[in-house]
Design an enzyme around this catalytic site. Structure first.
Site, PDB file in Angstrom:
ATOM      1  N   VAL A  83       0.780  -1.306  -0.440  1.00 25.88           N
ATOM      2  CA  VAL A  83       0.061  -0.246   0.309  1.00 25.88           C
ATOM      3  C   VAL A  83       1.210   1.583   0.039  1.00 25.88           C
ATOM      4  CG1 VAL A  83      -0.655   0.086   2.020  1.00 25.88           C
ATOM      5  CG2 VAL A  83      -2.262   0.931   1.185  1.00 25.88           C
ATOM      6  N   GLY A 162      -5.429   6.863   8.878  1.00 24.23           N
ATOM      7  CA  GLY A 162      -5.847   6.597   7.451  1.00 24.23           C
ATOM      8  C   GLY A 162      -6.318   5.156   7.474  1.00 24.23           C
ATOM      9  N   ARG A 185      -3.720  15.781   8.212  1.00 20.34           N
ATOM     10  CA  ARG A 185      -3.966  16.996   7.218  1.00 20.34           C
ATOM     11  C   ARG A 185      -4.983  17.707   7.259  1.00 20.34           C
ATOM     12  NH1 ARG A 185      -0.716  14.813   1.878  1.00 20.34           N
ATOM     13  NH2 ARG A 185      -2.024  13.091   2.480  1.00 20.34           N
ATOM     14  N   GLN A 186      -6.086  16.933   7.773  1.00 21.23           N
ATOM     15  CA  GLN A 186      -7.028  17.610   8.002  1.00 21.23           C
ATOM     16  C   GLN A 186      -7.927  16.535   8.923  1.00 21.23           C
ATOM     17  OE1 GLN A 186      -7.106  17.136   4.378  1.00 21.23           O
ATOM     18  NE2 GLN A 186      -7.146  14.818   4.955  1.00 21.23           N
ATOM     19  N   HIS A 292       9.963  -5.878   9.593  1.00 15.44           N
ATOM     20  CA  HIS A 292       8.732  -5.795   8.739  1.00 15.44           C
ATOM     21  C   HIS A 292       7.491  -6.062   8.067  1.00 15.44           C
ATOM     22  CE1 HIS A 292       8.048  -1.917   5.213  1.00 15.44           C
ATOM     23  NE2 HIS A 292       7.177  -2.722   5.642  1.00 15.44           N
ATOM     24  N   GLY A 294       4.495  -5.990   9.302  1.00 18.92           N
ATOM     25  CA  GLY A 294       2.543  -5.845   9.350  1.00 18.92           C
ATOM     26  C   GLY A 294       2.086  -6.359   8.603  1.00 18.92           C
ATOM     27  N   SER A 295       2.136  -6.380   7.206  1.00 20.92           N
ATOM     28  CA  SER A 295       0.874  -7.196   6.662  1.00 20.92           C
ATOM     29  C   SER A 295       1.003  -8.827   6.933  1.00 20.92           C
ATOM     30  CB  SER A 295       1.198  -6.780   5.620  1.00 20.92           C
ATOM     31  OG  SER A 295       2.157  -7.104   4.193  1.00 20.92           O
TER      32      SER A 295
HETATM   33  P1  NDP Z   1      -3.408   5.916   4.216  1.00 24.40           P
HETATM   34  O1  NDP Z   1      -3.406   7.002   3.096  1.00 24.40           O
HETATM   35  O2  NDP Z   1      -5.180   5.706   4.459  1.00 24.40           O
HETATM   36  O3  NDP Z   1      -3.274   6.947   5.839  1.00 24.40           O
HETATM   37  C1  NDP Z   1      -2.141   7.235   5.859  1.00 24.40           C
HETATM   38  C2  NDP Z   1      -1.849   8.655   6.298  1.00 24.40           C
HETATM   39  O4  NDP Z   1      -1.094   9.561   6.759  1.00 24.40           O
HETATM   40  C3  NDP Z   1      -3.622  10.089   6.379  1.00 24.40           C
HETATM   41  O5  NDP Z   1      -4.898   9.443   6.697  1.00 24.40           O
HETATM   42  C4  NDP Z   1      -3.222  10.651   6.399  1.00 24.40           C
HETATM   43  O6  NDP Z   1      -3.348  11.757   6.676  1.00 24.40           O
HETATM   44  C5  NDP Z   1      -1.569  10.362   6.959  1.00 24.40           C
HETATM   45  N1  NDP Z   1      -0.816  11.533   6.851  1.00 24.40           N
HETATM   46  C6  NDP Z   1       0.221  11.910   5.464  1.00 24.40           C
HETATM   47  N2  NDP Z   1       0.500  13.084   5.749  1.00 24.40           N
HETATM   48  C7  NDP Z   1       0.837  13.622   7.210  1.00 24.40           C
HETATM   49  C8  NDP Z   1       1.026  14.223   7.882  1.00 24.40           C
HETATM   50  N3  NDP Z   1       2.036  15.474   7.138  1.00 24.40           N
HETATM   51  N4  NDP Z   1       0.886  14.530   9.112  1.00 24.40           N
HETATM   52  C9  NDP Z   1      -0.151  13.892   9.943  1.00 24.40           C
HETATM   53  N5  NDP Z   1      -0.443  12.282   8.688  1.00 24.40           N
HETATM   54  C10 NDP Z   1       0.008  12.423   7.747  1.00 24.40           C
HETATM   55  O7  NDP Z   1      -2.787   4.679   4.092  1.00 24.40           O
HETATM   56  P2  NDP Z   1      -2.189   3.344   5.294  1.00 24.40           P
HETATM   57  O8  NDP Z   1      -3.648   3.742   6.369  1.00 24.40           O
HETATM   58  O9  NDP Z   1      -3.630   2.164   4.316  1.00 24.40           O
HETATM   59  O10 NDP Z   1      -1.208   3.299   5.081  1.00 24.40           O
HETATM   60  C11 NDP Z   1      -0.671   3.935   5.803  1.00 24.40           C
HETATM   61  C12 NDP Z   1       1.673   3.937   5.681  1.00 24.40           C
HETATM   62  O11 NDP Z   1       1.214   2.198   6.396  1.00 24.40           O
HETATM   63  C13 NDP Z   1       1.658   3.065   3.744  1.00 24.40           C
HETATM   64  O12 NDP Z   1       1.917   4.347   3.102  1.00 24.40           O
HETATM   65  C14 NDP Z   1       2.541   2.162   4.894  1.00 24.40           C
HETATM   66  O13 NDP Z   1       4.145   3.171   4.924  1.00 24.40           O
HETATM   67  C15 NDP Z   1       2.239   1.647   6.171  1.00 24.40           C
HETATM   68  N6  NDP Z   1       2.069   0.638   6.323  1.00 24.40           N
HETATM   69  C16 NDP Z   1       3.124  -0.260   6.621  1.00 24.40           C
HETATM   70  C17 NDP Z   1       3.221  -1.523   6.927  1.00 24.40           C
HETATM   71  C18 NDP Z   1       3.895  -2.331   7.907  1.00 24.40           C
HETATM   72  O14 NDP Z   1       4.139  -3.696   7.867  1.00 24.40           O
HETATM   73  N7  NDP Z   1       4.381  -2.171   8.704  1.00 24.40           N
HETATM   74  C19 NDP Z   1       2.083  -2.545   6.883  1.00 24.40           C
HETATM   75  C20 NDP Z   1       1.133  -1.759   5.388  1.00 24.40           C
HETATM   76  C21 NDP Z   1       1.271  -0.211   5.411  1.00 24.40           C
HETATM   77  P3  NDP Z   1      -4.728  12.828   6.048  1.00 24.40           P
HETATM   78  O15 NDP Z   1      -5.684  11.616   5.014  1.00 24.40           O
HETATM   79  O16 NDP Z   1      -4.974  14.281   6.261  1.00 24.40           O
HETATM   80  O17 NDP Z   1      -3.432  13.394   4.531  1.00 24.40           O
HETATM   81  C1  DGY Z   2       3.266  -1.918   2.712  1.00 27.43           C
HETATM   82  O1  DGY Z   2       2.001  -2.652   1.849  1.00 27.43           O
HETATM   83  O2  DGY Z   2       3.505  -0.151   2.103  1.00 27.43           O
HETATM   84  C2  DGY Z   2       4.092  -2.386   3.952  1.00 27.43           C
HETATM   85  O3  DGY Z   2       4.731  -1.972   4.032  1.00 27.43           O
HETATM   86  C3  DGY Z   2       3.751  -4.263   3.271  1.00 27.43           C
HETATM   87  O4  DGY Z   2       3.121  -4.609   3.432  1.00 27.43           O
END
Ligand code: NDP
Ligand code: DGY
Length: 327
Positions: A83, A162, A185-186, A292, A294-295
Site C-alpha cells: 500500500v 488513515g 492534514r485535516q 517489517h 505488519g501485513s
Molecule cells: P492511508 O493513506 O489511508 O493513511 C495515511 C495517513 O497518513 C492519512 O491519514 C494521512 O492523513 C496521513 N498523513 C499524511 N501526511 C501526514 C502528515 N504530514 N502528518 C500526519 N499524517 C499524515 O494509508 P494506510 O493507512 O493504508 O497506510 C499507511 C502507511 O502504513 C503506508 O503508507 C505504509 O507506509 C505503512 N504500512 C506499513 C505496513 C507494515 O508492514 N508495517 C503495512 C501496510 C502499510 P490525511 O488523510 O490527512 O492526508
Molecule cells: C506496505 O504494504 O506498504 C507494507 O509496508 C508491507 O505490506
C-alpha cells in the site's frame, strides 16, 4: 492472440502463488520473474525491465527515473505489492502517463493487529520477560519486577488516522483508552467512530501515553519524529512506528530511549531494512524491533498477491483497476 500481442512483464520477486496463477492464466504476459526471496540486484532490475509493458514490484525496489528509462516507452503499468508507494518516483511516473496499482484495504486488518501486538509487547516488556524465563533471571514473583504500562485509562495519539490508523484506534479503544487523539492534514469525519479528537501534533506528542505512527512517508513526514518531537513526549510514554522507518530520526530515538527521555519504543520499520545486527537500537532493552511484518499473515499476503496481479492486468489491458493509485 498473436506473439506480438503478448506483453512483457517483469516481476521483481517470488510472490505468493495466488498472483502468479492469475498472471499465468491470463495468457497475456510474457513473464520474466526474479525467482528469489531476496531483492533483485539493481543491475538485474535495470536489465529485467528493459522493454517491459508492466512491472510488478515490491516496496524494496526503488522505481526511479533510471528504472523508467531502462524500461523505455512500452511501460504502461507499475503494480506494487504494497500500500505504501514511497519507493516510486510518482511525479516522473505521472509525467510519463504510466498507471500505478497498489494494495490498500486488504492489509489494513493484519497491519492494525500487528501494531496492537507490538504496542502491548513493548509496553508490557514481553521480550524481556521471555528472556528472563530462559536465562534463569526469574527467581520468584516480585512486586516491582518487569512492570510496564497499561492501556486502561490512557491517552493514545495516532499520527495519520488513515485506513490503518483508524483500524488501530478501533482495536485499542476497547482496552479502556480514555482519550484518542489524532493528527493529520485535516480532521476526519470517521474519527467520530472512535471519539477521536483532532489536535495539533505538539499536543498529541505531549499529552499521549502511547504515540502510534501510521502515516504515509512523504517529504512532510520524513524525519518527523526527531529530537524535538521526543523531547515533548512524557518520560512514561511509549512510541510505536509501523509506517516507514524514515519517519523517525533513529539517532534521536536512540538518545531518547537511552537517556530515559521516553519509556520505550516498538518499531516494525527501520532505516535501513534490514537493520544491521550491530545497530545501537538493538542494544536497548526498551526497544522492540520487528522485521517489517505488519501485513504478514498467509491470507493477507495471498490476497495482496491477487490484487497486485489483477491491478497489473488491468493496466496492461487499459481496463479499470481494482485499486489504482490516484496521482
Ligand atoms: P492511508 O493513506 O489511508 O493513511 C495515511 C495517513 O497518513 C492519512 O491519514 C494521512 O492523513 C496521513 N498523513 C499524511 N501526511 C501526514 C502528515 N504530514 N502528518 C500526519 N499524517 C499524515 O494509508 P494506510 O493507512 O493504508 O497506510 C499507511 C502507511 O502504513 C503506508 O503508507 C505504509 O507506509 C505503512 N504500512 C506499513 C505496513 C507494515 O508492514 N508495517 C503495512 C501496510 C502499510 P490525511 O488523510 O490527512 O492526508
Ligand atoms: C506496505 O504494504 O506498504 C507494507 O509496508 C508491507 O505490506
Amino acid at each position: 492472440m498473436s506473439a506480438q500481442q503478448i506483453l512483457k512483464v517483469f516481476v521483481t520477486r517470488r510472490i505468493p502463488q495466488e498472483g502468479m496463477k492469475i498472471l499465468q492464466k491470463s495468457g497475456l504476459c510474457n513473464l520474466s520473474v526474479w525467482d528469489s526471496d531476496e531483492p533483485v540486484p539493481r543491475a538485474e532490475l535495470l536489465k529485467g525491465v528493459a522493454g517491459a509493458h508492466g512491472i510488478l514490484c515490491l516496496l524494496s525496489d526503488k522505481i526511479d527515473t533510471e528504472v523508467l528509462d531502462a524500461a523505455g516507452p512500452n511501460l504502461k503499468v507499475i503494480s506494487t505489492f504494497s500500500v505504501g508507494f514511497d519507493h516510486l518516483a510518482i511525479d516522473e511516473i505521472k509525467k510519463r502517463g504510466i498507471r500505478v496499482g497498489y494494495t490498500p484495504d486488504v492489509l489494513t486488518d493484519a497491519t492494525a493487529e500487528l501494531t496492537v501486538a507490538l504496542l502491548l509487547t513493548t509496553a508490557r516488556r514481553l521480550p524481556e520477560g521471555v528472556e528472563e524465563v530462559k536465562n534463569g533471571g526469574w527467581s520468584t514473583w516480585k512486586p516491582l519486577w518487569l512492570c510496564g504500562y497499561g492501556l486502561s485509562g490512557s491517552t493514545v495519539g495516532v499520527i495519520g488516522l488513515g485506513r490503518i490508523g483508524l483500524a488501530i484506534a478501533r482495536r485499542l479503544k476497547p482496552f479502556g483508552v480514555k482519550r484518542l487523539l489524532y493528527t493529520g492534514r485535516q480532521p476526519k469525519p470517521q474519527a467520530q467512530e472512535v471519539d477521536g479528537e483532532y489536535v495539533p501534533l505538539d499536543n498529541l506528542v505531549s499529552e499521549s501515553d502511547f504515540v502510534v505512527v501510521s502515516c504515509s512517508l512523504t517529504p512532510d513526514t520524513q524525519g518527523l519524529c526527531d529530537k524535538t518531537f521526543f523531547s515533548k513526549m512524557k518520560k512514561t510514554s511509549i512510541f510505536i512506528n509501523t509506517s516507514r522507518g524514515a519517519v523517525v530520526n533513529q539517532e534521536d530515538l536512540f538518545e531518547a530511549l537511552s537517556s530515559g527521555q521516553i519509556a520505550a519504543a516498538g518499531l516494525d520499520v527501520t532505516t535501513p531494512e534490514p537493520l544491521p545486527t550491530g545497530h545501537p537500537l538493538l542494544t536497548l532493552k526498551n526497544c522492540v524491533v520487528l522485521p517489517h511484518i505488519g501485513s504478514a499473515t498467509y491470507t493477507t499476503r495471498g490476497v495482496m498477491s491477487e490484487l497486485t496481479a489483477n491491478n497489473l492486468l488491468a493496466g496492461l489491458t487499459d481496463s479499470e483497476m481494482p485499486s489504482e493509485l490516484k496521482m
